[in-house]
Design a protein around this motif. Structure first.
Motif, mmCIF file in Angstrom:
data_model
loop_
_atom_site.group_PDB
_atom_site.id
_atom_site.type_symbol
_atom_site.label_atom_id
_atom_site.label_comp_id
_atom_site.label_asym_id
_atom_site.label_seq_id
_atom_site.Cartn_x
_atom_site.Cartn_y
_atom_site.Cartn_z
ATOM 1 N N THR A 146 0.853 -1.188 0.000
ATOM 2 C CA THR A 146 0.000 0.000 0.000
ATOM 3 C C THR A 146 0.890 1.239 0.000
ATOM 4 N N PRO A 147 0.314 2.415 -0.314
ATOM 5 C CA PRO A 147 1.142 3.640 -0.337
ATOM 6 C C PRO A 147 1.910 3.882 0.949
ATOM 7 N N MET A 148 1.274 3.652 2.107
ATOM 8 C CA MET A 148 1.933 3.907 3.381
ATOM 9 C C MET A 148 3.217 3.096 3.515
ATOM 10 N N TYR A 149 3.163 1.812 3.184
ATOM 11 C CA TYR A 149 4.331 0.959 3.322
ATOM 12 C C TYR A 149 5.295 1.120 2.149
ATOM 13 N N PHE A 150 4.799 1.610 1.038
ATOM 14 C CA PHE A 150 5.676 1.989 -0.074
ATOM 15 C C PHE A 150 6.606 3.110 0.377
ATOM 16 N N PHE A 151 6.051 4.099 1.092
ATOM 17 C CA PHE A 151 6.865 5.188 1.635
ATOM 18 C C PHE A 151 7.779 4.687 2.754
ATOM 19 N N LEU A 152 7.274 3.779 3.579
ATOM 20 C CA LEU A 152 8.084 3.249 4.676
ATOM 21 C C LEU A 152 9.305 2.488 4.164
ATOM 22 N N SER A 153 9.119 1.713 3.102
ATOM 23 C CA SER A 153 10.251 0.983 2.537
ATOM 24 C C SER A 153 11.273 1.948 1.952
ATOM 25 N N SER A 154 10.805 3.024 1.345
ATOM 26 C CA SER A 154 11.714 4.034 0.801
ATOM 27 C C SER A 154 12.459 4.750 1.926
ATOM 28 N N LEU A 155 11.748 5.033 3.032
ATOM 29 C CA LEU A 155 12.396 5.667 4.179
ATOM 30 C C LEU A 155 13.470 4.743 4.757
ATOM 31 N N SER A 156 13.174 3.460 4.856
ATOM 32 C CA SER A 156 14.152 2.497 5.372
ATOM 33 C C SER A 156 15.377 2.437 4.469
ATOM 34 N N PHE A 157 15.156 2.485 3.164
ATOM 35 C CA PHE A 157 16.280 2.475 2.219
ATOM 36 C C PHE A 157 17.150 3.714 2.397
ATOM 37 N N ILE A 158 16.526 4.880 2.558
ATOM 38 C CA ILE A 158 17.277 6.128 2.760
ATOM 39 C C ILE A 158 18.068 6.073 4.057
ATOM 40 N N ASP A 159 17.426 5.634 5.142
ATOM 41 C CA ASP A 159 18.110 5.532 6.438
ATOM 42 C C ASP A 159 19.308 4.589 6.358
ATOM 43 N N LEU A 160 19.118 3.471 5.685
ATOM 44 C CA LEU A 160 20.188 2.487 5.558
ATOM 45 C C LEU A 160 21.366 3.069 4.782
ATOM 46 N N CYS A 161 21.073 3.804 3.723
ATOM 47 C CA CYS A 161 22.126 4.325 2.852
ATOM 48 C C CYS A 161 22.921 5.443 3.515
ATOM 49 N N TYR A 162 22.226 6.435 4.094
ATOM 50 C CA TYR A 162 23.022 7.544 4.617
ATOM 51 C C TYR A 162 23.680 7.203 5.948
ATOM 52 N N SER A 163 23.136 6.237 6.672
ATOM 53 C CA SER A 163 23.831 5.757 7.863
ATOM 54 C C SER A 163 25.097 4.999 7.464
ATOM 55 N N THR A 164 25.021 4.216 6.397
ATOM 56 C CA THR A 164 26.178 3.472 5.903
ATOM 57 C C THR A 164 27.247 4.401 5.341
ATOM 58 N N ALA A 165 26.844 5.533 4.812
ATOM 59 C CA ALA A 165 27.813 6.498 4.289
ATOM 60 C C ALA A 165 28.620 7.163 5.392
ATOM 61 N N ILE A 166 28.097 7.156 6.629
ATOM 62 C CA ILE A 166 28.743 7.875 7.734
ATOM 63 C C ILE A 166 29.313 6.946 8.796
ATOM 64 N N THR A 167 28.502 6.042 9.330
ATOM 65 C CA THR A 167 28.845 5.314 10.545
ATOM 66 C C THR A 167 30.061 4.394 10.424
ATOM 67 N N PRO A 168 30.208 3.572 9.374
ATOM 68 C CA PRO A 168 31.401 2.699 9.320
ATOM 69 C C PRO A 168 32.714 3.478 9.360
ATOM 70 N N LYS A 169 32.785 4.575 8.626
ATOM 71 C CA LYS A 169 34.000 5.379 8.642
ATOM 72 C C LYS A 169 34.215 6.022 10.007
ATOM 73 N N MET A 170 33.118 6.403 10.672
ATOM 74 C CA MET A 170 33.230 6.978 12.003
ATOM 75 C C MET A 170 33.792 5.955 12.989
ATOM 76 N N MET A 171 33.375 4.693 12.869
ATOM 77 C CA MET A 171 33.837 3.660 13.799
ATOM 78 C C MET A 171 35.313 3.345 13.618
ATOM 79 N N VAL A 172 35.857 3.609 12.420
ATOM 80 C CA VAL A 172 37.288 3.423 12.214
ATOM 81 C C VAL A 172 38.079 4.311 13.162
ATOM 82 N N ASN A 173 37.515 5.483 13.451
ATOM 83 C CA ASN A 173 38.199 6.444 14.307
ATOM 84 C C ASN A 173 38.279 5.975 15.761
ATOM 85 N N PHE A 174 37.451 5.000 16.142
ATOM 86 C CA PHE A 174 37.501 4.474 17.501
ATOM 87 C C PHE A 174 38.718 3.582 17.724
ATOM 88 N N VAL A 175 39.212 2.949 16.661
ATOM 89 C CA VAL A 175 40.304 1.983 16.803
ATOM 90 C C VAL A 175 41.587 2.429 16.121
#
Length: 312
Positions: free
Chosen positions: A57-86
């Motif tokens: 349905t439209p609601m979950y169509f948007f939710l899946s897109s939001l999940s994709f966006i969250d996954l992508c921009y978190s992946t663009a930042i967080t792994p490189k940030m964790m390198v700085n811990f070690v």
């Protein structure tokens, strides 16, 4: 993406969140856990929506897109940030820095407008339920998704193009845990006036316009909820809206604190702390707030586990 400028700087050094190195090791498992939950939650939500026909349905169509966006921009930042811990020194090349900047901006701008699209979807569902299927048709939803990603790509391209014109000649230590606009402009040897102008106007558009759209949608939603005679129905609707609104407030509030301040008045350390919320915390919370408390999602999970158990 245009060719890089004639900067003498070929790599940058990313700083840590605070000036207390003794906190690096204790915080590493925390951020690793947050990132793993982000990946599992958002990727799991996408797979669940794809496999469950009654969630198409439209609601979950948007939710899946939001999940994709969250996954992508978190992946663009967080792994490189964790390198700085070690690592003793967290180095990122000029090309990698500009690439990280581009993808981060593209997805974070897209998230702003995706949240507005989701608010409008809820407004139509609650305030005009009889016209919902017509108003939120597949074609309309596709146009809205196209607008969301289109605005993200255009905004990121403008910011990145302006940054590629900036000359970096001596200082190469970025006072941030990822390549962001303000910290990069602080290192510039050339004028950043054009960058600041585009940053102010595009930030105002990408933050204020979706915020006003969300607030407008919620005003109409609240008015409709107040007309519900059932106390239980009101409480359920208000509970759902308060969760959504809380996530929106954290996301847009932290963005506004970082990007809607004059360049000369912003706090570097507070800006880094605010950035943590929309780069790491919000992507982890979104699957829980928007989906895991939803009855349809719980039903879909139950059916999926039942099918898996049956096949086993």
């Amino acid at each position: 993406m245009p060719e890089r400028n004639d900067s003498t700087v070929t790599e940058f050094i990313l700083c840590w969140l605070t000036d207390q190195p003794e906190l690096k090791l204790p915080l590493f498992p925390l951020f690793l856990g947050i990132y793993l939950l982000t990946v599992l939650g958002n990727l799991g939500m996408i797979i669940l929506i794809v496999l469950s026909s009654h969630l198409h349905t439209p609601m979950y169509f948007f939710l899946s897109s939001l999940s994709f966006i969250d996954l992508c921009y978190s992946t663009a930042i967080t792994p490189k940030m964790m390198v700085n811990f070690v690592a003793k020194k967290n180095v990122i090349s000029y090309q990698e820095c500009m690439t990280q900047l581009y993808f981060f901006l593209a997805f974070v701008i897209s998230e702003c407008h995706m949240l507005a699209a989701m608010a409008y979807d809820r407004y139509v569902a609650i305030c005009n339920p009889l016209l919902y299927n017509v108003t939120m048709s597949y074609q309309v939803c596709s146009w809205m998704i196209g607008w969301v990603y289109g605005v993200g790509v255009i905004g990121a391209s403008i910011h990145t193009f302006c940054m590629l014109r900036v000359v970096f000649c001596k200082a190469n230590t970025i006072n941030h845990y990822f390549c962001d606009l303000f910290p990069l402009m602080e290192l510039a040897c050339s004028s950043t006036f054009i960058n600041e102008v585009f940053l102010l106007y595009l930030s105002a558009f990408n933050i204020l316009v979706p915020t006003l759209a969300i607030l407008g949608s919620y005003i109409f939603i609240i008015v409709s909820i107040l007309r519900i005679k059932s106390t239980e129905g009101r409480f359920k609707a208000f509970s759902t809206c308060s969760s959504h609104f809380s996530a929106v407030a954290v996301f847009f509030g932290s963005l506004a604190f970082v990007y809607l301040q004059p360049f000369s008045l912003r706090s570097k350390d507070k800006g880094k702390v605010s950035s943590v919320f929309y780069t790491t915390v919000v992507p982890m919370l979104n699957p829980m707030i928007y989906s895991l408390r939803n009855r349809d999602v719980k039903l879909a999970l139950s059916k999926l586990f039942h099918k898996m158990k049956f096949h086993v």
